[in-house]
Design an enzyme around this catalytic site. Structure first.
Site, PDB file in Angstrom:
ATOM      1  N   CYS A 185       1.125  -1.124   0.343  1.00 29.00           N
ATOM      2  CA  CYS A 185      -0.077  -0.189  -0.640  1.00 29.00           C
ATOM      3  C   CYS A 185       1.264   1.367   0.092  1.00 29.00           C
ATOM      4  O   CYS A 185       1.640   1.944  -0.681  1.00 29.00           O
ATOM      5  CB  CYS A 185      -0.714  -0.363   1.030  1.00 29.00           C
ATOM      6  N   HIS A 210      -3.623  -4.998   0.904  1.00 27.88           N
ATOM      7  CA  HIS A 210      -3.285  -6.329   1.694  1.00 27.88           C
ATOM      8  C   HIS A 210      -2.627  -7.267   1.597  1.00 27.88           C
ATOM      9  O   HIS A 210      -3.852  -7.936   2.502  1.00 27.88           O
ATOM     10  CB  HIS A 210      -3.525  -5.195   3.196  1.00 27.88           C
ATOM     11  N   GLU A 259      -0.969  -8.888   3.596  1.00 28.68           N
ATOM     12  CA  GLU A 259      -0.727  -9.594   5.483  1.00 28.68           C
ATOM     13  C   GLU A 259      -2.473 -10.083   5.735  1.00 28.68           C
ATOM     14  O   GLU A 259      -2.460 -10.763   6.906  1.00 28.68           O
ATOM     15  CB  GLU A 259       0.018  -8.774   6.075  1.00 28.68           C
TER      16      GLU A 259
END
Length: 254
Positions: free
Chosen positions: A119, A219, A221
Site C-alpha cells: 500500500c 494488503h 497480510e
C-alpha cells in the site's frame, strides 16, 4: 540452528505517534512506534524472522543486518516529495517516517536487499525512484478503492497481472484483492515497471526491472491463509542472505 538453515531476518517499518488515551495519563504524550501484527504474522508463517525497525536506528546500518524489508502501509507520502502540494484529501504528513523509509529503501536498493512494499510502501517505492502518485481515488467511482465499508479481508475487486512478472508467477493472471487505499501510482519511477492493474486502470502492482523489489497496492497480510508474496520475500531473502554470506567468506579467505 546453523547459518545455512536460519530463518531470514525481515525488517518491517512502522509508524511513530503519541501513546494516546490507551496509555496511563502520565505517559500519553510519550511517543510509541507501532505496526500491525498481521505483517509479522505473515512473515513468520512464511518462515521468516520478523523484526520491527525503529526510526532510532541508522538506516544503512540496520539494512546491513537484515535479509529482507517490508515497507508497510499507512498515511500518505508527503506530496512535496514528488512535486505536488497537499490537497483536500491528503492525510497529515509524517516527515520523520518519510525520511526514514526513503533512507532505508536507498540502502536496501544499493545493497540488493529484497523489498516488499505494501500500500503506502508501494507508493513510497515509486516516489523514491522519481515517480508520482494519484492524489485521491474517490470512493464512489471506478472500483471504489478508498471505500472502507468492507471487512479488511474482503476481496472487493480483481487485479490482472503482466505475464513474466513476480505476481503473475505467484498468482496466475488474475486474482481478487482487498482495497484500503485512496492513492495510487501515477507516472512510474525509474528502474520500475507496472505489473498489475485493476479493471478501472488503477495501478495495483509494480516491481524493479533489475532489483528484487515488488510493491502491491492491496494488503496481502490481511487476507486469509499464507499469501505467496510473503513466501516470495522470505525465499528471496534466504537466497540473498546465502549469497551475501558467501561473498563475505570469499573476502575473508582472500
Amino acid at each position: 540452528m546453523d547459518h545455512c538453515s536460519r530463518a531470514p531476518v525481515i525488517g518491517i517499518t512502522g509508524r511513530r505517534q503519541p501513546a494516546g488515551p490507551l496509555a496511563l495519563p502520565v505517559v500519553r504524550d510519550a511517543l510509541v512506534e507501532t505496526f500491525f501484527v498481521d505483517y509479522a504474522a505473515a512473515v513468520a508463517r512464511a518462515g521468516g524472522l520478523p523484526v520491527l525497525l525503529t526510526m532510532e536506528c541508522d538506516p544503512a546500518d540496520v539494512v546491513s543486518r537484515i535479509d529482507g524489508l517490508i515497507l508497510s502501509g499507512g498515511a500518505d507520502v508527503d506530496p512535496r516529495r514528488y512535486g505536488a502540494a497537499p490537497g483536500p484529501h491528503a492525510t497529515p504528513a509524517e516527515p520523520l517516517r518519510d525520511e526514514f523509509e526513503h533512507a532505508v529503501l536507498d540502502a536496501a536498493w544499493l545493497r540488493g536487499t529484497p523489498v516488499l512494499g505494501i500500500c503506502r510502501g508501494t507508493q513510497l517505492i515509486n516516489v523514491n525512484r522519481g515517480g508520482t502518485l494519484v492524489a485521491h481515488l474517490p470512493a464512489d467511482s471506478g472500483e471504489a478503492h478508498s471505500y472502507l465499508g468492507y471487512p479488511r479481508n474482503h476481496r472487493s475487486h480483481a487485479v490482472e497481472f503482466v505475464a513474466g512478472s513476480v505476481p503473475h508467477a505467484l498468482y496466475g493472471s488474475r486474482i481478487r484483492v482487498n482495497s484500503l487505499h485512496h492513492q495510487a501510482v501515477a507516472a512510474i519511477g525509474s528502474g520500475l515497471t507496472v505489473t498489475g492493474h485493476a479493471p478501472d486502470g488503477v495501478v495495483e502492482s509494480i516491481e524493479g526491472l533489475d532489483a528484487p523489489v515488488v510493491g502491491v497496492q492491496w494488503h496481502p497480510e490481511m487476507l486469509d491463509g499464507t499469501d505467496p508474496l510473503f513466501g516470495w520475500l522470505v525465499e528471496t531473502a534466504r537466497q540473498f542472505s546465502t549469497s551475501d554470506r558467501k561473498q563475505e567468506e570469499d573476502v575473508v579467505i582472500a
